[in-house]
Design a protein around this motif. Structure first.
Motif, mmCIF file in Angstrom:
data_model
loop_
_atom_site.group_PDB
_atom_site.id
_atom_site.type_symbol
_atom_site.label_atom_id
_atom_site.label_comp_id
_atom_site.label_asym_id
_atom_site.label_seq_id
_atom_site.Cartn_x
_atom_site.Cartn_y
_atom_site.Cartn_z
ATOM 1 N N LYS A 9 0.613 -1.250 0.501
ATOM 2 C CA LYS A 9 0.081 -0.252 -0.232
ATOM 3 C C LYS A 9 0.944 1.718 0.259
ATOM 4 C CE LYS A 9 -2.257 1.443 3.711
ATOM 5 N NZ LYS A 9 -3.238 1.462 4.993
ATOM 6 N N LYS A 10 2.043 1.893 0.987
ATOM 7 C CA LYS A 10 3.080 2.781 0.599
ATOM 8 C C LYS A 10 3.498 3.018 0.138
ATOM 9 C CE LYS A 10 3.476 2.316 5.688
ATOM 10 N NZ LYS A 10 4.325 2.589 7.088
ATOM 11 N N ASP A 11 3.926 1.321 -0.834
ATOM 12 C CA ASP A 11 4.717 1.727 -2.096
ATOM 13 C C ASP A 11 3.663 1.986 -3.294
ATOM 14 O OD1 ASP A 11 6.907 0.055 -0.942
ATOM 15 O OD2 ASP A 11 4.984 -1.168 -0.928
ATOM 16 N N LEU A 12 2.294 1.733 -3.187
ATOM 17 C CA LEU A 12 1.894 2.700 -4.269
ATOM 18 C C LEU A 12 1.447 4.137 -4.045
ATOM 19 C CD1 LEU A 12 -0.833 2.008 -6.397
ATOM 20 C CD2 LEU A 12 -2.164 1.688 -4.547
ATOM 21 N N VAL A 13 0.847 4.231 -2.630
ATOM 22 C CA VAL A 13 0.799 5.063 -2.347
ATOM 23 C C VAL A 13 2.305 6.597 -3.010
ATOM 24 C CG1 VAL A 13 0.195 7.353 -0.859
ATOM 25 C CG2 VAL A 13 -0.668 5.334 -0.645
ATOM 26 N N ASN A 14 3.296 6.173 -2.839
ATOM 27 C CA ASN A 14 4.790 6.867 -2.727
ATOM 28 C C ASN A 14 4.074 7.073 -4.607
ATOM 29 O OD1 ASN A 14 5.290 7.069 -0.353
ATOM 30 N ND2 ASN A 14 6.704 5.497 -0.449
ATOM 31 N N LEU A 15 4.356 5.289 -5.411
ATOM 32 C CA LEU A 15 4.298 6.019 -6.708
ATOM 33 C C LEU A 15 3.012 6.721 -7.411
ATOM 34 C CD1 LEU A 15 5.424 5.092 -9.311
ATOM 35 C CD2 LEU A 15 3.789 3.020 -9.110
ATOM 36 N N LEU A 16 2.366 6.906 -6.743
ATOM 37 C CA LEU A 16 0.862 7.771 -7.009
ATOM 38 C C LEU A 16 1.790 9.617 -7.070
ATOM 39 C CD1 LEU A 16 -2.573 5.938 -6.046
ATOM 40 C CD2 LEU A 16 -1.639 6.282 -7.623
ATOM 41 N N LYS A 17 2.179 9.896 -5.462
ATOM 42 C CA LYS A 17 2.212 11.157 -5.201
ATOM 43 C C LYS A 17 4.039 11.280 -6.437
ATOM 44 C CE LYS A 17 4.792 13.532 -1.205
ATOM 45 N NZ LYS A 17 5.262 13.289 -0.823
ATOM 46 N N LYS A 18 4.313 10.271 -6.743
ATOM 47 C CA LYS A 18 5.886 10.856 -7.554
ATOM 48 C C LYS A 18 4.994 10.997 -8.872
ATOM 49 C CE LYS A 18 9.109 7.618 -7.519
ATOM 50 N NZ LYS A 18 10.327 6.993 -6.770
ATOM 51 N N ILE A 19 3.691 10.327 -9.290
ATOM 52 C CA ILE A 19 3.653 10.244 -10.879
ATOM 53 C C ILE A 19 2.359 11.430 -11.064
ATOM 54 C CG2 ILE A 19 1.544 9.505 -12.375
ATOM 55 C CD1 ILE A 19 2.254 6.605 -11.492
ATOM 56 N N LYS A 20 1.646 11.911 -9.937
ATOM 57 C CA LYS A 20 1.721 13.162 -9.748
ATOM 58 C C LYS A 20 2.595 14.494 -9.760
ATOM 59 C CE LYS A 20 -2.397 16.001 -9.729
ATOM 60 N NZ LYS A 20 -3.367 15.876 -10.113
ATOM 61 N N GLU A 21 3.774 14.429 -9.053
ATOM 62 C CA GLU A 21 4.231 15.469 -8.457
ATOM 63 C C GLU A 21 5.020 15.981 -10.630
ATOM 64 O OE1 GLU A 21 7.138 14.103 -6.042
ATOM 65 O OE2 GLU A 21 6.111 14.749 -4.513
ATOM 66 N N ILE A 22 5.841 14.971 -11.639
ATOM 67 C CA ILE A 22 5.861 14.759 -12.423
ATOM 68 C C ILE A 22 5.125 15.181 -13.409
ATOM 69 C CG2 ILE A 22 6.960 13.699 -14.504
ATOM 70 C CD1 ILE A 22 7.435 11.855 -12.126
ATOM 71 N N TYR A 23 4.043 15.381 -13.240
ATOM 72 C CA TYR A 23 2.657 15.444 -14.349
ATOM 73 C C TYR A 23 1.138 16.363 -13.660
ATOM 74 C CZ TYR A 23 4.642 11.961 -16.990
ATOM 75 O OH TYR A 23 6.184 10.917 -17.753
#
Length: 268
Positions: free
Chosen positions: A148-162
């Protein structure tokens, strides 16, 4: 108190005996993973497509005819037919027999790097954003609950990039408190309908289950201010009409189609 307010708000419309009107408004959502003519996709608020079926030029045409166009991507699984299957298969933790796909391991840096590369390549075609599938895999009862934490961190990273792109989260309602900052709408499947993979039949969901889910979605919508989109499944005009009669009072935008999602729905 909040639950009582929601019950008072939606139950009268759900339980009413008023005959259903014969004129049904056109769905504002299209979900289609098959390849169809771009000019046939017209007049939708949300369009969700398989990016590999279209060129940048075709996406531009589709965007001109609709409000927002999204590309499908799974952050939880990889199908055996995906062009990047061999790369991602190296970091999987089991198989989803229903869809012939494998569960991804987001704890792997290689997996996350590959997914970010796919996201970049997909969005470069001009899509308004992404439809993020299999998010429910990361909830407490999902096969990837420990990620779960890995998913949330990935979503955060995607949103920061785009930051200017929009993201639709499919399912995973339990994760909304953690994911709300990174998504623009929540999509939920089979609220009124109930497709059986065992006997490949299309049905209506039990009415109590339907009402409870609708109450929950209303609560999420009110508390998080995130739009809710429904995806339902039918194989006949009769079932289509029954589903519409149930979900129209919710005022949520919706799509109703066949389970394979390979064409623009036409019911008889």
């Amino acid at each position: 108190m909040q639950l009582i307010k929601i019950l008072l708000y939606i139950l009268p419309s759900i339980l009413t005996n008023t005959p259903f009107q014969s004129t049904v408004k056109k769905s504002t959502v299209l979900v289609c993973y098959g390849k169809v003519k771009p000019e046939s996709i017209k007049g939708y608020t949300y369009v969700i497509l398989e990016s590999l079926n279209y060129t940048s030029k075709q996406i531009k045409t589709i965007k001109a005819q609709n409000s927002k166009v999204f590309a499908y991507i799974s952050l939880g699984e990889v199908n055996i037919n995906a062009p990047y299957f061999k790369v991602l298969k190296e970091n999987t933790i089991g198989k989803n027999e229903n869809w012939d796909s494998y569960y991804l391991n987001l704890k792997s840096n290689k997996t996350q790097e590959t997914l970010l590369s796919i996201v970049d390549k997909t969005l470069s075609k001009g899509f308004d954003g992404l439809f993020l599938d299999n998010i429910d895999n990361f909830t407490i009862y999902g096969p990837q609950k420990d990620q779960k934490k890995d998913l949330v961190n990935l979503l955060k990273k995607i949103k920061e990039i785009y930051p200017k792109k929009e993201f639709l989260q499919n399912a995973g309602l339990d994760l909304i408190p953690e994911t709300a900052s990174y998504i623009n709408a929540i999509v939920i499947e089979s609220v009124a309908s109930n497709y059986s993979f065992k006997d490949k039949s299309y049905n209506l969901r039990d009415n109590n289950e339907f009402i409870n889910q609708l109450i929950r979605l209303k609560s999420i919508n009110e508390n998080s201010k995130i739009p809710v989109i429904l995806i339902e499944y039918a194989d006949s005009k009769k079932l289509f009409n029954q589903i519409v009669e149930k979900i129209e009072p919710s005022k949520f935008e919706y799509f109703i189609g066949n389970i394979d999602l390979q064409s623009i729905p036409k019911f008889k």
